[in-house]
Design a protein around this motif. Structure first.
Motif, PDB file in Angstrom:
ATOM      1  N   GLU A 135      37.227  47.383  38.728  1.00 41.89           N
ATOM      2  CA  GLU A 135      37.867  48.598  38.258  1.00 41.89           C
ATOM      3  C   GLU A 135      37.696  50.235  37.770  1.00 41.89           C
ATOM      4  OE1 GLU A 135      40.792  49.047  40.896  1.00 41.89           O
ATOM      5  OE2 GLU A 135      41.014  47.010  41.726  1.00 41.89           O
ATOM      6  N   ALA A 136      37.029  49.399  36.672  1.00 46.22           N
ATOM      7  CA  ALA A 136      36.584  49.604  34.959  1.00 46.22           C
ATOM      8  C   ALA A 136      35.888  49.148  34.004  1.00 46.22           C
ATOM      9  CB  ALA A 136      38.263  50.473  34.209  1.00 46.22           C
ATOM     10  N   PHE A 137      35.090  50.273  33.285  1.00 43.57           N
ATOM     11  CA  PHE A 137      34.075  49.538  32.287  1.00 43.57           C
ATOM     12  C   PHE A 137      33.604  50.425  31.700  1.00 43.57           C
ATOM     13  CE2 PHE A 137      30.018  48.321  30.586  1.00 43.57           C
ATOM     14  CZ  PHE A 137      30.017  46.676  30.761  1.00 43.57           C
ATOM     15  N   GLU A 138      33.957  50.002  30.127  1.00 44.18           N
ATOM     16  CA  GLU A 138      33.812  50.690  29.267  1.00 44.18           C
ATOM     17  C   GLU A 138      32.515  49.929  27.707  1.00 44.18           C
ATOM     18  OE1 GLU A 138      36.631  53.302  27.427  1.00 44.18           O
ATOM     19  OE2 GLU A 138      37.539  53.687  29.267  1.00 44.18           O
ATOM     20  N   GLY A 139      31.642  49.393  28.418  1.00 42.50           N
ATOM     21  CA  GLY A 139      30.888  48.987  27.177  1.00 42.50           C
ATOM     22  C   GLY A 139      31.654  47.767  26.964  1.00 42.50           C
ATOM     23  N   ASP A 140      32.432  47.736  26.054  1.00 48.11           N
ATOM     24  CA  ASP A 140      32.534  46.307  25.446  1.00 48.11           C
ATOM     25  C   ASP A 140      34.589  45.857  26.342  1.00 48.11           C
ATOM     26  OD1 ASP A 140      31.001  45.586  23.743  1.00 48.11           O
ATOM     27  OD2 ASP A 140      32.674  46.525  22.117  1.00 48.11           O
ATOM     28  N   THR A 141      34.783  46.890  27.476  1.00 50.66           N
ATOM     29  CA  THR A 141      36.016  46.369  28.185  1.00 50.66           C
ATOM     30  C   THR A 141      35.530  46.753  29.692  1.00 50.66           C
ATOM     31  OG1 THR A 141      36.881  48.730  27.598  1.00 50.66           O
ATOM     32  CG2 THR A 141      37.887  47.082  25.659  1.00 50.66           C
ATOM     33  N   ALA A 142      36.560  45.914  29.773  1.00 53.52           N
ATOM     34  CA  ALA A 142      36.446  45.368  31.697  1.00 53.52           C
ATOM     35  C   ALA A 142      38.055  45.099  32.545  1.00 53.52           C
ATOM     36  CB  ALA A 142      35.325  44.633  32.163  1.00 53.52           C
ATOM     37  N   LYS A 143      38.179  45.597  33.206  1.00 49.80           N
ATOM     38  CA  LYS A 143      39.429  45.534  34.297  1.00 49.80           C
ATOM     39  C   LYS A 143      38.300  44.787  35.808  1.00 49.80           C
ATOM     40  CE  LYS A 143      43.447  47.108  35.782  1.00 49.80           C
ATOM     41  NZ  LYS A 143      44.839  48.460  36.326  1.00 49.80           N
ATOM     42  N   VAL A 144      39.095  43.457  36.163  1.00 46.81           N
ATOM     43  CA  VAL A 144      38.671  43.485  37.306  1.00 46.81           C
ATOM     44  C   VAL A 144      39.315  42.831  37.968  1.00 46.81           C
ATOM     45  CG1 VAL A 144      36.592  41.594  38.409  1.00 46.81           C
ATOM     46  CG2 VAL A 144      35.757  42.820  36.393  1.00 46.81           C
ATOM     47  N   SER A 145      39.353  42.747  39.414  1.00 50.06           N
ATOM     48  CA  SER A 145      40.483  42.820  40.685  1.00 50.06           C
ATOM     49  C   SER A 145      39.801  41.335  41.360  1.00 50.06           C
ATOM     50  CB  SER A 145      40.924  43.372  41.100  1.00 50.06           C
ATOM     51  OG  SER A 145      42.197  44.177  40.552  1.00 50.06           O
ATOM     52  N   VAL A 146      39.514  40.328  41.347  1.00 51.33           N
ATOM     53  CA  VAL A 146      39.682  39.284  41.950  1.00 51.33           C
ATOM     54  C   VAL A 146      40.372  38.509  43.113  1.00 51.33           C
ATOM     55  CG1 VAL A 146      38.506  36.695  42.599  1.00 51.33           C
ATOM     56  CG2 VAL A 146      38.326  38.744  39.415  1.00 51.33           C
ATOM     57  N   TRP A 147      39.615  39.177  44.460  1.00 49.69           N
ATOM     58  CA  TRP A 147      40.041  38.635  45.626  1.00 49.69           C
ATOM     59  C   TRP A 147      40.285  37.324  45.945  1.00 49.69           C
ATOM     60  CZ3 TRP A 147      38.047  40.343  51.364  1.00 49.69           C
ATOM     61  CH2 TRP A 147      39.323  39.714  51.858  1.00 49.69           C
ATOM     62  N   TYR A 148      40.785  36.441  46.437  1.00 49.50           N
ATOM     63  CA  TYR A 148      40.621  34.551  46.356  1.00 49.50           C
ATOM     64  C   TYR A 148      41.693  34.281  47.191  1.00 49.50           C
ATOM     65  CZ  TYR A 148      44.910  33.520  43.442  1.00 49.50           C
ATOM     66  OH  TYR A 148      46.303  33.240  43.070  1.00 49.50           O
ATOM     67  N   THR A 149      41.071  33.214  48.210  1.00 50.26           N
ATOM     68  CA  THR A 149      41.849  31.929  48.659  1.00 50.26           C
ATOM     69  C   THR A 149      41.736  31.253  47.778  1.00 50.26           C
ATOM     70  OG1 THR A 149      42.145  31.430  51.244  1.00 50.26           O
ATOM     71  CG2 THR A 149      40.459  31.154  50.705  1.00 50.26           C
ATOM     72  N   GLY A 150      42.935  30.246  47.679  1.00 47.52           N
ATOM     73  CA  GLY A 150      43.539  28.794  47.423  1.00 47.52           C
ATOM     74  C   GLY A 150      44.519  27.976  48.526  1.00 47.52           C
ATOM     75  N   LEU A 151      44.409  26.706  47.802  1.00 48.17           N
ATOM     76  CA  LEU A 151      45.097  25.548  48.497  1.00 48.17           C
ATOM     77  C   LEU A 151      45.609  25.306  47.442  1.00 48.17           C
ATOM     78  CD1 LEU A 151      41.285  24.221  49.723  1.00 48.17           C
ATOM     79  CD2 LEU A 151      42.616  25.361  50.808  1.00 48.17           C
ATOM     80  N   ILE A 152      46.747  24.706  47.498  1.00 48.20           N
ATOM     81  CA  ILE A 152      47.526  24.108  47.222  1.00 48.20           C
ATOM     82  C   ILE A 152      48.896  23.173  48.349  1.00 48.20           C
ATOM     83  CG2 ILE A 152      49.310  25.568  46.539  1.00 48.20           C
ATOM     84  CD1 ILE A 152      49.804  25.038  44.035  1.00 48.20           C
ATOM     85  N   GLY A 153      49.290  21.641  47.628  1.00 52.23           N
ATOM     86  CA  GLY A 153      50.300  20.812  48.135  1.00 52.23           C
ATOM     87  C   GLY A 153      49.706  19.895  47.917  1.00 52.23           C
ATOM     88  N   MET A 154      50.145  18.708  48.514  1.00 51.88           N
ATOM     89  CA  MET A 154      49.858  17.176  48.289  1.00 51.88           C
ATOM     90  C   MET A 154      49.527  16.591  49.567  1.00 51.88           C
ATOM     91  SD  MET A 154      50.413  14.811  46.015  1.00 51.88           S
ATOM     92  CE  MET A 154      52.066  15.551  44.538  1.00 51.88           C
ATOM     93  N   SER A 155      48.000  15.866  49.501  1.00 50.31           N
ATOM     94  CA  SER A 155      48.141  14.673  50.466  1.00 50.31           C
ATOM     95  C   SER A 155      48.245  13.598  50.315  1.00 50.31           C
ATOM     96  CB  SER A 155      46.602  15.146  50.931  1.00 50.31           C
ATOM     97  OG  SER A 155      46.071  14.678  51.581  1.00 50.31           O
TER      98      SER A 155
END
Length: 292
Positions: free
Chosen positions: A206-226
């Motif tokens: 999203e943004a980068f300025e040397g010592d700072t950055a803004k990053v978005s991570v698109w992800y899928t997740g698994l959660i629950g009891m088996s």
């Protein structure tokens, strides 16, 4: 073959402007009969012209093919500036696949606890760090107090971690853990397996300025009891996690973050597996170190 190639019939020296001119000045008109017809001395069988023409054509095609193959092979060892892996061609002919291709930056070898560390101080390193941070924050270790504190301390700056520990401890309350089928310490019942995993699909700077950055991570997740007694089966989720990063003496660290649902694709038509299959898969298949 031109007409002049056959017995000087055409534009040869024996031809005049007279339409009835004879061949070779004999003043006798030549009449052409179909092959095998006519018995006079002026009607000889027509020679098949296609034999020599076919031979020349075949030889020409073979020569062209050999030349083309030789020309193509010359690019293999030329070592021009655009050669990337031994092939020929220019950079202008290559597709722009930077959004999915590996960057070539060497992978990290260090770890901060169970979390990879040592990501490069550049745009690629920021995206790699954000991906691995998302994996750690979505792991089953977040549901146990001690491991949660270790993860938070390894991912966030010291100031940010100090602010997060109290609210997170309150969020992972006994009531919340009980709804997931866990005891107050975050343990699953005997014979059951609690699953929580994050799998990054892609990153966006999203943004980068040397010592700072803004990053978005698109992800899928698994959660629950088996498990046989589970009332909360393993399910999938789709979310986007956006993190503000800062470069510190310990590398990239998270300062703040937000999360939202989606984008989520249409569910597939694959039948759900049994709890035993899911438990076995989680035990047998380890996670990855994600690098941009």
């Amino acid at each position: 073959m031109s007409l002049g190639d056959e017995n000087d019939y055409g534009s040869g020296p024996g031809r005049t402007d007279d339409g009835y001119s004879t061949i070779g000045g004999t003043r006798q008109t030549r009449t052409r009969f179909p092959d095998g017809e006519g018995g006079d001395g002026y009607t000889t069988p027509r020679r098949p012209a296609r034999n020599s023409r076919s031979l020349v054509t075949v030889v020409g095609v073979v020569v062209l093919l050999i030349a083309a193959i030789a020309f193509a092979n010359m690019g293999g060892g030329g070592g021009n500036g655009n050669d990337n892996g031994g092939g020929s061609g220019s950079a202008g002919n290559k597709p722009d696949s930077s959004s999915t291709a590996a960057t070539g930056t060497k992978p990290v070898t260090g770890k901060n606890g169970s979390i990879p560390s040592g990501f490069a101080h550049d745009e690629q390193g920021a995206q790699s760090a954000a991906s691995n941070f998302a994996v750690a924050l979505g792991s089953a270790g977040m549901f146990k107090t001690d491991t949660r504190h270790e993860i938070v301390n390894a991912i966030y700056t010291a100031a940010a971690a100090a602010k997060l520990r109290g609210p997170q401890d309150g969020a992972y309350s006994s009531d919340f853990l009980g709804k997931l089928g866990l005891d107050p310490d975050g343990n699953a019942p005997q014979g059951s397996t609690f699953i929580s995993r994050t799998i990054p699909v892609g990153t966006k700077l999203e943004a980068f300025e040397g010592d700072t950055a803004k990053v978005s991570v698109w992800y899928t997740g698994l959660i629950g009891m088996s498990g046989p007694e589970s009332t909360d089966p393993v399910r999938t989720s789709w979310k986007t996690w956006t993190v503000q990063l800062s470069w510190t003496s310990d590398g990239w660290r998270a300062v703040s973050d937000t999360q939202k649902d989606g984008p989520a694709p249409v569910p597939g038509d694959v039948a759900a597996s049994s709890s035993d299959e899911i438990s076995k898969a989680v035990e047998e298949y380890g996670g990855f170190t994600y690098a941009r």
